[in-house]
Design a protein around this motif. Structure first.
Motif, PDB file in Angstrom:
ATOM      1  N   ALA A 154     -72.880  44.923  81.305  1.00 25.81           N
ATOM      2  CA  ALA A 154     -73.046  43.349  81.538  1.00 25.81           C
ATOM      3  C   ALA A 154     -74.578  43.063  80.711  1.00 25.81           C
ATOM      4  CB  ALA A 154     -73.254  43.016  83.099  1.00 25.81           C
ATOM      5  N   LYS A 155     -75.316  44.105  80.641  1.00 26.16           N
ATOM      6  CA  LYS A 155     -76.459  43.653  80.074  1.00 26.16           C
ATOM      7  C   LYS A 155     -76.437  43.856  78.368  1.00 26.16           C
ATOM      8  CE  LYS A 155     -79.486  46.524  83.346  1.00 26.16           C
ATOM      9  NZ  LYS A 155     -80.148  47.609  83.625  1.00 26.16           N
ATOM     10  N   CYS A 156     -75.252  44.485  78.004  1.00 23.35           N
ATOM     11  CA  CYS A 156     -75.242  44.421  76.648  1.00 23.35           C
ATOM     12  C   CYS A 156     -74.504  43.050  76.311  1.00 23.35           C
ATOM     13  CB  CYS A 156     -73.952  45.561  76.344  1.00 23.35           C
ATOM     14  SG  CYS A 156     -74.693  47.177  76.092  1.00 23.35           S
TER      15      CYS A 156
ATOM     16  N   LEU B   7     -69.593  44.454  70.510  1.00 21.38           N
ATOM     17  CA  LEU B   7     -69.215  45.869  70.165  1.00 21.38           C
ATOM     18  C   LEU B   7     -70.128  46.840  69.521  1.00 21.38           C
ATOM     19  CD1 LEU B   7     -65.790  44.602  68.305  1.00 21.38           C
ATOM     20  CD2 LEU B   7     -66.092  45.753  70.339  1.00 21.38           C
ATOM     21  N   SER B   8     -71.303  46.390  69.017  1.00 16.22           N
ATOM     22  CA  SER B   8     -72.342  47.078  68.496  1.00 16.22           C
ATOM     23  C   SER B   8     -72.930  47.815  69.525  1.00 16.22           C
ATOM     24  CB  SER B   8     -73.198  46.322  67.544  1.00 16.22           C
ATOM     25  OG  SER B   8     -72.609  45.949  66.408  1.00 16.22           O
ATOM     26  N   SER B   9     -73.207  46.866  70.533  1.00 17.86           N
ATOM     27  CA  SER B   9     -74.327  47.667  71.744  1.00 17.86           C
ATOM     28  C   SER B   9     -73.353  48.272  72.740  1.00 17.86           C
ATOM     29  CB  SER B   9     -74.630  46.341  72.302  1.00 17.86           C
ATOM     30  OG  SER B   9     -73.928  45.180  73.166  1.00 17.86           O
ATOM     31  N   VAL B  10     -71.995  47.871  72.935  1.00 19.56           N
ATOM     32  CA  VAL B  10     -71.334  48.895  74.043  1.00 19.56           C
ATOM     33  C   VAL B  10     -70.733  50.189  73.291  1.00 19.56           C
ATOM     34  CG1 VAL B  10     -68.992  48.761  75.129  1.00 19.56           C
ATOM     35  CG2 VAL B  10     -70.478  46.785  75.192  1.00 19.56           C
ATOM     36  N   ILE B  11     -70.082  50.104  71.875  1.00 26.91           N
ATOM     37  CA  ILE B  11     -69.671  51.331  71.312  1.00 26.91           C
ATOM     38  C   ILE B  11     -70.813  51.970  70.840  1.00 26.91           C
ATOM     39  CG2 ILE B  11     -68.233  52.067  69.445  1.00 26.91           C
ATOM     40  CD1 ILE B  11     -66.610  49.440  69.909  1.00 26.91           C
TER      41      ILE B  11
END
Length: 188
Positions: A168-170, A125-129
């Motif tokens: 996907a990398k996240c 969530l941190s990386s995507v959002i």
């Protein structure tokens, strides 16, 4: 008796080693690029930037990212495709380098503040959002300026190819960061 100032950045040997290894990872993996028919190549930069942000404290993550960026600016061929120099930042893809700096700090900050016990979910969530917008917004803005295109064209050009890959990398970065953080907790 002097009071200790706890707000100062304390760089322990472990912290300095983490920062150095992180900057080295960026320098080694970022030049690897697969050219695409658009000005932005496929790289591992997003994966490494997000992974570092998920492993390091916010101040350490941004220091590692700044070291990498300065090394590229002064001439080491560490940017995508082995590019270097300040001119790389002042190019259609330069906004992504700026975005990496922003994302490294804010992803790390949010992952520490987010109140979710499941580390993988918290990291994803941190990386995507936070991470994806921090990287894409300056990337799209610089692309628009240098290619002289409108917002919609820039968004479609840059996100249609990369958004699913970067998501996907996240996820991959999150899956790597969890066991690394558990191992680091044992040596702290």
């Amino acid at each position: 008796m002097e009071k200790k100032n706890n707000s100062k950045l304390k760089l322990t040997t472990l912290a300095m080693a983490q920062i150095a290894v992180s900057a080295a990872l960026l320098c080694v993996l970022s030049p690897l690029a697969i050219p695409l028919p658009i000005p932005v190549p496929f790289t591992l930069q997003v994966l490494v930037v997000i992974m570092i942000a998920l492993i390091l404290k916010p101040s350490y993550a941004i220091i590692a990212q700044l070291i990498y960026t300065v090394l590229g600016i002064v001439g080491l061929p560490v940017f995508s495709g082995g590019k270097s120099g300040f001119g790389t930042i002042l190019s259609p893809t330069g906004g992504f380098i700026i975005g990496f700096i922003i994302a490294s700090f804010f992803v790390s900050l949010v992952k520490e503040k987010l109140k979710i016990k499941n580390s993988v979910l918290r990291y994803i969530l941190s990386s995507v959002i936070v991470g994806i917008p921090c990287i894409y917004i300056p990337g799209i803005a610089m692309y628009m300026i240098f290619v002289k295109t409108d917002l919609l064209t820039a968004i479609v050009t840059l996100t249609s190819v990369f958004i699913l890959i970067d998501l996907a990398k996240c996820v991959i970065a999150s899956l790597i960061a969890v066991p690394v953080n558990k191992a680091l907790d044992k040596i702290k």
